[in-house]
Design an enzyme around this catalytic site. Structure first.
Site, PDB file in Angstrom:
ATOM      1  N   SER A 165       1.006  -1.227   0.192  1.00 10.22           N
ATOM      2  CA  SER A 165      -0.180  -0.209  -0.018  1.00 10.22           C
ATOM      3  C   SER A 165       0.869   1.362  -0.013  1.00 10.22           C
ATOM      4  O   SER A 165       1.948   1.135   0.519  1.00 10.22           O
ATOM      5  CB  SER A 165      -0.963   0.176   1.231  1.00 10.22           C
ATOM      6  OG  SER A 165      -1.460   1.298   1.554  1.00 10.22           O
ATOM      7  N   TYR A 182      -1.271  -1.057  10.233  1.00  7.00           N
ATOM      8  CA  TYR A 182      -1.435  -1.225   8.875  1.00  7.00           C
ATOM      9  C   TYR A 182      -0.332  -0.521   8.103  1.00  7.00           C
ATOM     10  O   TYR A 182       0.377  -1.327   7.259  1.00  7.00           O
ATOM     11  CB  TYR A 182      -2.666  -0.760   8.468  1.00  7.00           C
ATOM     12  CG  TYR A 182      -3.000  -0.999   6.739  1.00  7.00           C
ATOM     13  CD1 TYR A 182      -3.509  -2.061   6.337  1.00  7.00           C
ATOM     14  CD2 TYR A 182      -2.687   0.234   6.054  1.00  7.00           C
ATOM     15  CE1 TYR A 182      -3.807  -2.138   4.931  1.00  7.00           C
ATOM     16  CE2 TYR A 182      -3.157   0.190   4.534  1.00  7.00           C
ATOM     17  CZ  TYR A 182      -3.670  -0.948   4.131  1.00  7.00           C
ATOM     18  OH  TYR A 182      -3.886  -0.997   2.668  1.00  7.00           O
TER      19      TYR A 182
END
Length: 294
Positions: A165, A182
């Site tokens: 990401s 994350y």
């Protein structure tokens, strides 16, 4: 000038995946489903799709097998599995190994996020995200490596594509829906992809990572709403739009095909350039309060 400068070997087939066998983790929806659709339509023979929810996996496979332009005999196959532990990954590899003697492409896409403010961020939630997004990725690569090595050659290496990401490249979501694990896990996945590219390249397995930005998916829709909706997120993007399924599908097909056969250890962003102009991605990536998992 010689013919060498202009003659390309069978260039029309450079993005063909004719006859390839592919495994996609976390492939029942969102980016994994986009990738599976592109891979099948690029000519892959079989796509083994796994997710922790058997019904969702079966529904995704049904959708894929009803695409109108698949090659004769091409099909998606559901292999439900939760890859949050090594024992479960071993079970997945065993299931796939009973159906095929080799794998040409592994798309390590399964992932999770947790959003909560700093003061309340639990150790258990942090650990779950890191386990799936980092240990799960490494475990899949390590245990699938023997199947990936079976057909890989210098001319036609096997491929691994890790879904990371842009949150692993810049500052992720902060504030009341902060996604510390994350962001950290995706940064780790990116660095892991570089290490494994060097380790596995001599074994004829190429490892690359993709770093998506904001795509309208079930995992991200809550964030899109928090950020003002699709129109607002599109306006903030240098390209003037949000990501669409073809953006992910095309990139994954490129990295899986002969066109990407000399890309190894690359990290390809696919976000329209937004992370370049954002000192912080606050609120743009990760999840709202609570867990999100694919």
């Amino acid at each position: 000038m010689s013919n060498y400068d202009t003659e390309l070997k069978d260039f029309p087939s450079t993005v063909s995946l004719k006859g390839k066998l592919v495994v996609i983790t976390g492939g029942s929806r969102g980016l994994g489903l986009h990738a599976a659709s592109g891979i099948l339509q690029a000519g892959a023979q079989k796509v083994f799709k796994t997710s922790r929810k058997a019904l969702a996996c079966a529904q995704a496979v049904s959708l894929l097998n009803n695409l109108p332009n698949l090659a004769p005999g091409a099909k998606a196959i559901a292999v439900p599995a939760d890859i949050s532990t090594i024992a479960r990954i071993q079970g997945l590899v065993k299931q796939v190994g009973e159906l095929t003697e080799y794998v040409d492409v592994l798309v390590a896409n399964a992932g999770a996020s947790w959003g909560e403010r700093f003061e309340d961020h639990s150790d258990g939630a942090f650990g779950k995200v890191m386990d799936l997004n980092v240990r799960g990725v490494f475990g899949c690569l390590r245990l699938f490596a023997p199947l990936l090595q079976k057909r890989g050659t210098i001319a036609d290496p096997s491929r691994v594509i890790i879904t990371a990401s842009v949150a692993g490249l810049a500052i992720g979501t902060l504030g009341p829906h902060a996604t510390y694990a994350y962001s950290a896990s995706k940064a780790a996945a990116i660095h892991l992809s570089k290490n494994l590219a060097v380790e596995l390249g001599p074994r004829h397995i190429l490892v690359n990572a993709i770093a998506p930005g904001l795509f309208p998916t079930k995992m991200a829709n809550g964030l899109i709403d928090l950020c003002g909706g699709l129109e607002e997120t599109a306006k903030r993007n240098p390209s003037g739009r949000n990501g669409v399924p073809e953006d992910i599908a095309g990139l994954v097909v490129f990295l899986s095909s002969r066109a990407g056969s000399h890309a190894n250890g690359a990290v390809v962003t696919v976000d329209g350039g937004e992370y370049l102009i954002s000192g912080s991605l606050g609120g743009m990536f990760g999840a709202g309060k609570g867990e999100s998992k694919i």
